[in-house]
Design a protein around this motif. Structure first.
Motif, mmCIF file in Angstrom:
data_model
loop_
_atom_site.group_PDB
_atom_site.id
_atom_site.type_symbol
_atom_site.label_atom_id
_atom_site.label_comp_id
_atom_site.label_asym_id
_atom_site.label_seq_id
_atom_site.Cartn_x
_atom_site.Cartn_y
_atom_site.Cartn_z
ATOM 1 N N ARG A 63 0.806 -1.226 0.000
ATOM 2 C CA ARG A 63 0.000 0.000 0.000
ATOM 3 C C ARG A 63 0.838 1.275 0.000
ATOM 4 O O ARG A 63 0.294 2.377 0.053
ATOM 5 C CB ARG A 63 -0.974 -0.007 1.194
ATOM 6 N N SER A 64 2.165 1.131 -0.055
ATOM 7 C CA SER A 64 3.019 2.324 -0.013
ATOM 8 C C SER A 64 3.369 2.845 -1.409
ATOM 9 O O SER A 64 3.968 3.903 -1.539
ATOM 10 C CB SER A 64 4.293 2.026 0.774
ATOM 11 N N SER A 73 -2.829 9.548 3.666
ATOM 12 C CA SER A 73 -1.970 8.460 4.145
ATOM 13 C C SER A 73 -0.881 9.041 5.054
ATOM 14 O O SER A 73 -0.453 8.406 6.002
ATOM 15 C CB SER A 73 -1.340 7.714 2.974
ATOM 16 N N THR A 85 -0.616 8.126 9.168
ATOM 17 C CA THR A 85 0.561 7.403 9.655
ATOM 18 C C THR A 85 1.275 8.137 10.776
ATOM 19 O O THR A 85 2.178 7.595 11.385
ATOM 20 C CB THR A 85 1.530 7.150 8.504
ATOM 21 N N THR A 128 3.190 1.401 7.519
ATOM 22 C CA THR A 128 3.161 0.610 6.286
ATOM 23 C C THR A 128 2.213 1.166 5.237
ATOM 24 O O THR A 128 2.388 0.921 4.054
ATOM 25 C CB THR A 128 2.733 -0.850 6.558
ATOM 26 N N SER A 129 1.188 1.901 5.668
ATOM 27 C CA SER A 129 0.249 2.363 4.655
ATOM 28 C C SER A 129 0.537 3.788 4.184
ATOM 29 O O SER A 129 -0.235 4.375 3.450
ATOM 30 C CB SER A 129 -1.187 2.235 5.153
#
Lengths: 212, 212
Positions: A81-82, A136, A140, A146-147
């Protein structure tokens, strides 16, 4: 008589003739095929159109085609998802999926910036891409790293419009500290120098690589 | 995933891909067009297919496409009922109508004799043609002479199958004293001797005409 066909036949030919890539002769051929073929096969065609039209929507995340609110890729747990790969149309996404080289998510713009056709950034899904990237980053700060989107790969077509759209997106994302990359231009594998056009060859030279 | 598209999208692509002359790329393009276009336009396409499929039948006389029991040409009062032009498909009839040179009736064979494809005379509307010719002769013994068929023009395509079918029909009609003619073969108008194939040129020579 103005049309040599019965009205219903002419209407069928006209309806197919309005589809992209179907000229008058093909439309006529398809119409005759429809009239000749079994009712079962014709019902299947009608059902397929009807079902797709009522059940296929755009994925709420990436604007790919989806039967659920999210497409199969966005709702998958096995994707990275990055990284977001930005494409013009769902079929471009399919082309990239075929390489099996990319494991991230997509973002479907649904076109390119094309002032001649009256299509500006607002007609595309560019603001939604910006939102995905910025959201995102917000998330975070408290949640999992991770996303967070760290890279956006611009995979628009290597055309004037595609390149301009890519450039626009790169400038737009610049302030947010996300890495924006684009696909390499150069000689197609299996191609021939002799038949490469000058621009492709120039790009291949420009992007030349050192032997590892 | 086996198909990169959602099931409904793949089904739509496959349905269009089964139509004649539509390859996988065109099918994909049409499918996306259907998904993007307004529901009104899609309903119009579905209606056109549905309406044509339920309302278009074969004319009971000539086997052209018809919305009524007889097609517009067979039910017209202004056509010369003594000449029948035999064609392979409705589209050939349309091509002849476009010339405005022919005022008789038609007979649509719905194909050609082609042993390779398993199509013999019985799969075509040849017996129905024979019946039209013989019945018109019976009728005219008591009734009007205008509806007796005096000439059958065979206008099958100038291919091996078309020629063979024409020859078959000519032999079949021979005993009934009806004149059977065929379309002239030769150079297309506006064509160029240099580019004519040998067979066409040979036919043009064979069928040469005396200046009037």
């Amino acid at each position: 008589m103005s049309s040599p066909y019965e009205a219903a036949v002419q209407r069928l030919i006209d309806s197919f003739g309005r589809l992209p890539g179907i000229g008058p002769k093909s439309a006529q051929r398809i119409a005759f095929h429809i009239l000749k073929t079994s009712s079962k096969d014709v019902s299947e065609l009608i059902d397929a159109i009807d079902f797709a039209k009522s059940n296929v929507h755009f994925c709420e995340i990436c604007f790919n085609l989806a039967q659920e609110s999210q497409c199969a890729i966005c709702s998958s747990n096995s994707r990275d998802r990055s990284i977001i790969c930005v494409v013009e149309e769902p079929k471009d996404m399919v082309a990239i999926e075929r390489t099996s080289e990319f494991k991230g998510l997509y973002h479907v713009l649904q076109g390119t910036i094309s002032p001649i056709d009256g299509i500006g950034p607002d007609q595309l899904r560019i603001s939604e891409l910006l939102k995905r990237v910025t959201q995102s980053q917000d998330l975070t700060q408290d949640l999992d790293l991770t996303s967070q989107v760290v890279e956006v790969i611009v995979a628009t077509n290597p055309t004037v419009e595609g390149d301009a759209t890519g450039m626009y997106i790169a400038r737009l994302l610049e302030p947010f500290g996300v890495k924006v990359t684009k696909l390499a231009s150069g000689l197609p594998v299996g191609g021939d120098l002799e038949y490469a056009d000058e621009i492709t060859l120039a790009r291949a030279l420009e992007g030349r690589l050192v032997y590892a």
